[in-house]
Design a protein around this motif. Structure first.
Motif, PDB file in Angstrom:
ATOM      1  N   ASP A 107      17.734  41.220  58.145  1.00  0.00           N
ATOM      2  CA  ASP A 107      17.822  40.064  57.242  1.00  0.00           C
ATOM      3  C   ASP A 107      18.629  40.409  55.990  1.00  0.00           C
ATOM      4  O   ASP A 107      19.531  39.657  55.585  1.00  0.00           O
ATOM      5  CB  ASP A 107      16.413  39.607  56.840  1.00  0.00           C
ATOM      6  N   SER A 108      18.299  41.546  55.392  1.00  0.00           N
ATOM      7  CA  SER A 108      19.005  41.951  54.187  1.00  0.00           C
ATOM      8  C   SER A 108      20.481  42.218  54.481  1.00  0.00           C
ATOM      9  O   SER A 108      21.361  41.858  53.693  1.00  0.00           O
ATOM     10  CB  SER A 108      18.350  43.202  53.592  1.00  0.00           C
ATOM     11  N   ALA A 109      20.743  42.862  55.635  1.00  0.00           N
ATOM     12  CA  ALA A 109      22.132  43.168  56.007  1.00  0.00           C
ATOM     13  C   ALA A 109      22.944  41.894  56.171  1.00  0.00           C
ATOM     14  O   ALA A 109      24.099  41.808  55.726  1.00  0.00           O
ATOM     15  CB  ALA A 109      22.155  43.996  57.285  1.00  0.00           C
ATOM     16  N   ARG A 110      22.375  40.852  56.806  1.00  0.00           N
ATOM     17  CA  ARG A 110      23.104  39.595  56.997  1.00  0.00           C
ATOM     18  C   ARG A 110      23.350  38.895  55.664  1.00  0.00           C
ATOM     19  O   ARG A 110      24.437  38.346  55.428  1.00  0.00           O
ATOM     20  CB  ARG A 110      22.322  38.683  57.938  1.00  0.00           C
ATOM     21  N   TYR A 111      22.343  38.924  54.813  1.00  0.00           N
ATOM     22  CA  TYR A 111      22.504  38.269  53.507  1.00  0.00           C
ATOM     23  C   TYR A 111      23.645  38.910  52.718  1.00  0.00           C
ATOM     24  O   TYR A 111      24.519  38.217  52.194  1.00  0.00           O
ATOM     25  CB  TYR A 111      21.200  38.350  52.710  1.00  0.00           C
ATOM     26  N   TRP A 112      23.645  40.252  52.662  1.00  0.00           N
ATOM     27  CA  TRP A 112      24.676  40.935  51.884  1.00  0.00           C
ATOM     28  C   TRP A 112      26.024  40.947  52.599  1.00  0.00           C
ATOM     29  O   TRP A 112      27.071  40.987  51.946  1.00  0.00           O
ATOM     30  CB  TRP A 112      24.228  42.358  51.550  1.00  0.00           C
ATOM     31  N   LEU A 113      26.008  40.869  53.915  1.00  0.00           N
ATOM     32  CA  LEU A 113      27.265  40.734  54.647  1.00  0.00           C
ATOM     33  C   LEU A 113      27.930  39.410  54.281  1.00  0.00           C
ATOM     34  O   LEU A 113      29.151  39.350  54.064  1.00  0.00           O
ATOM     35  CB  LEU A 113      27.011  40.798  56.157  1.00  0.00           C
ATOM     36  N   GLY A 114      27.122  38.331  54.196  1.00  0.00           N
ATOM     37  CA  GLY A 114      27.671  37.029  53.779  1.00  0.00           C
ATOM     38  C   GLY A 114      28.282  37.121  52.390  1.00  0.00           C
ATOM     39  O   GLY A 114      29.351  36.557  52.124  1.00  0.00           O
ATOM     40  N   ASN A 115      27.624  37.843  51.477  1.00  0.00           N
ATOM     41  CA  ASN A 115      28.162  38.007  50.121  1.00  0.00           C
ATOM     42  C   ASN A 115      29.464  38.802  50.135  1.00  0.00           C
ATOM     43  O   ASN A 115      30.393  38.500  49.374  1.00  0.00           O
ATOM     44  CB  ASN A 115      27.138  38.702  49.231  1.00  0.00           C
ATOM     45  N   ALA A 116      29.527  39.880  50.982  1.00  0.00           N
ATOM     46  CA  ALA A 116      30.766  40.657  51.076  1.00  0.00           C
ATOM     47  C   ALA A 116      31.911  39.798  51.620  1.00  0.00           C
ATOM     48  O   ALA A 116      33.047  39.865  51.133  1.00  0.00           O
ATOM     49  CB  ALA A 116      30.534  41.874  51.973  1.00  0.00           C
ATOM     50  N   ALA A 155      24.738  29.840  48.479  1.00  0.00           N
ATOM     51  CA  ALA A 155      25.966  30.537  48.857  1.00  0.00           C
ATOM     52  C   ALA A 155      26.743  29.735  49.898  1.00  0.00           C
ATOM     53  O   ALA A 155      27.978  29.662  49.854  1.00  0.00           O
ATOM     54  CB  ALA A 155      25.637  31.932  49.392  1.00  0.00           C
ATOM     55  N   VAL A 156      26.020  29.103  50.849  1.00  0.00           N
ATOM     56  CA  VAL A 156      26.695  28.265  51.850  1.00  0.00           C
ATOM     57  C   VAL A 156      27.409  27.106  51.161  1.00  0.00           C
ATOM     58  O   VAL A 156      28.578  26.776  51.480  1.00  0.00           O
ATOM     59  CB  VAL A 156      25.672  27.731  52.886  1.00  0.00           C
ATOM     60  N   ALA A 157      26.730  26.476  50.205  1.00  0.00           N
ATOM     61  CA  ALA A 157      27.331  25.355  49.480  1.00  0.00           C
ATOM     62  C   ALA A 157      28.564  25.814  48.717  1.00  0.00           C
ATOM     63  O   ALA A 157      29.590  25.107  48.672  1.00  0.00           O
ATOM     64  CB  ALA A 157      26.312  24.733  48.528  1.00  0.00           C
ATOM     65  N   ASN A 158      28.513  26.972  48.106  1.00  0.00           N
ATOM     66  CA  ASN A 158      29.674  27.490  47.371  1.00  0.00           C
ATOM     67  C   ASN A 158      30.855  27.741  48.306  1.00  0.00           C
ATOM     68  O   ASN A 158      32.014  27.471  47.964  1.00  0.00           O
ATOM     69  CB  ASN A 158      29.295  28.783  46.647  1.00  0.00           C
ATOM     70  N   GLU A 178      10.200  30.818  53.478  1.00  0.00           N
ATOM     71  CA  GLU A 178       9.562  31.495  52.337  1.00  0.00           C
ATOM     72  C   GLU A 178      10.275  32.781  51.929  1.00  0.00           C
ATOM     73  O   GLU A 178       9.874  33.434  50.954  1.00  0.00           O
ATOM     74  CB  GLU A 178       8.100  31.828  52.688  1.00  0.00           C
ATOM     75  N   HIS A 179      11.313  33.141  52.644  1.00  0.00           N
ATOM     76  CA  HIS A 179      12.028  34.376  52.287  1.00  0.00           C
ATOM     77  C   HIS A 179      12.565  34.249  50.863  1.00  0.00           C
ATOM     78  O   HIS A 179      13.134  33.213  50.481  1.00  0.00           O
ATOM     79  CB  HIS A 179      13.177  34.625  53.268  1.00  0.00           C
ATOM     80  N   PRO A 180      12.404  35.309  50.044  1.00  0.00           N
ATOM     81  CA  PRO A 180      12.818  35.214  48.627  1.00  0.00           C
ATOM     82  C   PRO A 180      14.311  34.965  48.424  1.00  0.00           C
ATOM     83  O   PRO A 180      14.725  34.573  47.324  1.00  0.00           O
ATOM     84  CB  PRO A 180      12.400  36.573  48.047  1.00  0.00           C
ATOM     85  N   ARG A 181      15.123  35.160  49.456  1.00  0.00           N
ATOM     86  CA  ARG A 181      16.561  34.939  49.291  1.00  0.00           C
ATOM     87  C   ARG A 181      17.054  33.705  50.075  1.00  0.00           C
ATOM     88  O   ARG A 181      18.256  33.462  50.140  1.00  0.00           O
ATOM     89  CB  ARG A 181      17.333  36.180  49.729  1.00  0.00           C
ATOM     90  N   ALA A 182      16.149  32.963  50.630  1.00  0.00           N
ATOM     91  CA  ALA A 182      16.550  31.797  51.425  1.00  0.00           C
ATOM     92  C   ALA A 182      17.274  30.764  50.558  1.00  0.00           C
ATOM     93  O   ALA A 182      18.326  30.216  50.950  1.00  0.00           O
ATOM     94  CB  ALA A 182      15.320  31.178  52.085  1.00  0.00           C
ATOM     95  N   ALA A 183      16.733  30.475  49.392  1.00  0.00           N
ATOM     96  CA  ALA A 183      17.368  29.476  48.509  1.00  0.00           C
ATOM     97  C   ALA A 183      18.749  29.955  48.068  1.00  0.00           C
ATOM     98  O   ALA A 183      19.708  29.164  48.013  1.00  0.00           O
ATOM     99  CB  ALA A 183      16.471  29.230  47.308  1.00  0.00           C
TER     100      ALA A 183
END
Length: 259
Positions: free
Chosen positions: A174-183, A217-220, A207-212
């Motif tokens: 989960d963390s890897a996908r989130y930060w991969l999207g940011n990269a 990020a998708v909207a941006n 409920e994941h703390p980074r879901a919001a």
């Protein structure tokens, strides 16, 4: 003159002669005794002197022997002192060597423990979730995050993609996908960034703390791709789903700028 007188006259003469010579004989006798006494004393003195010389010589020999013995003892004592000093030096060296061996053993044991710990699974906690990872797994994630923090988005993206491929069931997923999207966002690869963030949202719970943040990020990304309608829709969903989050506040501001 009578015959008797005539007969006694020679006797008287002889007696007178003898009496006259008696002191002389007495003197001669006394001188002889004295000479004998003197000779006897000289003999005794000579014997005493000889005895004294013999005793003195014996004492001198004994003194010389004692001196030689003392010299020998001094030499032996010096050798003993040297031997004691040598042994003491050996003991000190042995103690130093032993201390060094013990230190090396501790270092080796510590090194073995460190290597064993590196080979053992390790517990980590990310975004409030605790899980166990292999050492290589953790190393790959840490290196990828290091690249991301240094601004090397390309290397970070490649490292995170390799992590997900190499460890498909990793707790870092989960963390890897989130930060991969940011990269990918940092590389302006908005299309792939949207796909990655949506994968993250699909794999996690609301409920994941980074879901919001992922929705924001998708909207941006949509806004950067000039998909204003899609960006507004995503932002409205974010505000509705997470009304009290910081991401919702940022979404409201973003909506104003998109009008």
């Amino acid at each position: 003159m009578s015959a008797t007188v005539r007969c006694l006259r020679p006797v008287a003469v002889l007696l007178g002669v003898w009496l006259a010579m008696a002191p002389a004989h007495a003197g001669l006798f006394e001188d002889e005794e004295a000479r004998k006494a003197i000779l006897d004393l000289r003999s005794r003195q000579s014997q005493t002197d000889e005895l004294l010389r013999t005793q003195l010589k014996q004492m001198a020999d004994q003194i010389q022997q004692l001196q030689r013995s003392l010299l020998d003892l001094n030499g032996q004592n010096e050798q003993l002192r040297s031997e004691v000093a040598r042994l003491r030096g050996q003991d000190e060296q042995i103690l130093r060597d032993l201390s060094e061996v013990q230190r090396r053993q501790r270092d080796i044991a510590q090194g073995v423990d460190d290597r064993m710990r590196k080979l053992e699974p390790q517990a980590v906690t990310i975004d409030g979730r605790e899980f166990t990872v292999e050492p290589d797994e953790r190393k790959a994630y840490d290196e990828a995050m290091g690249s991301l923090r240094s601004g090397d988005f390309e290397k970070a993206a490649m490292s995170l993609q390799l992590l997900l491929k190499r460890f498909p069931g990793t707790g870092y997923a989960d963390s890897a996908r989130y930060w991969l999207g940011n990269a990918q966002y940092g590389l302006r690869d908005y299309k792939n960034a949207i796909a990655t963030f949506k994968q993250f949202l699909a794999a996690t719970t609301p409920e994941h703390p980074r879901a919001a943040e992922a929705q924001l990020a998708v909207a941006n990304c949509q806004a950067e791709m000039k998909d204003t309608r899609g960006a507004k829709r995503t932002l409205e969903e974010l505000i509705k789903q997470y009304p009290k989050s910081e991401a919702a506040q940022a979404a409201k501001e973003r909506l104003v700028s998109l009008k």
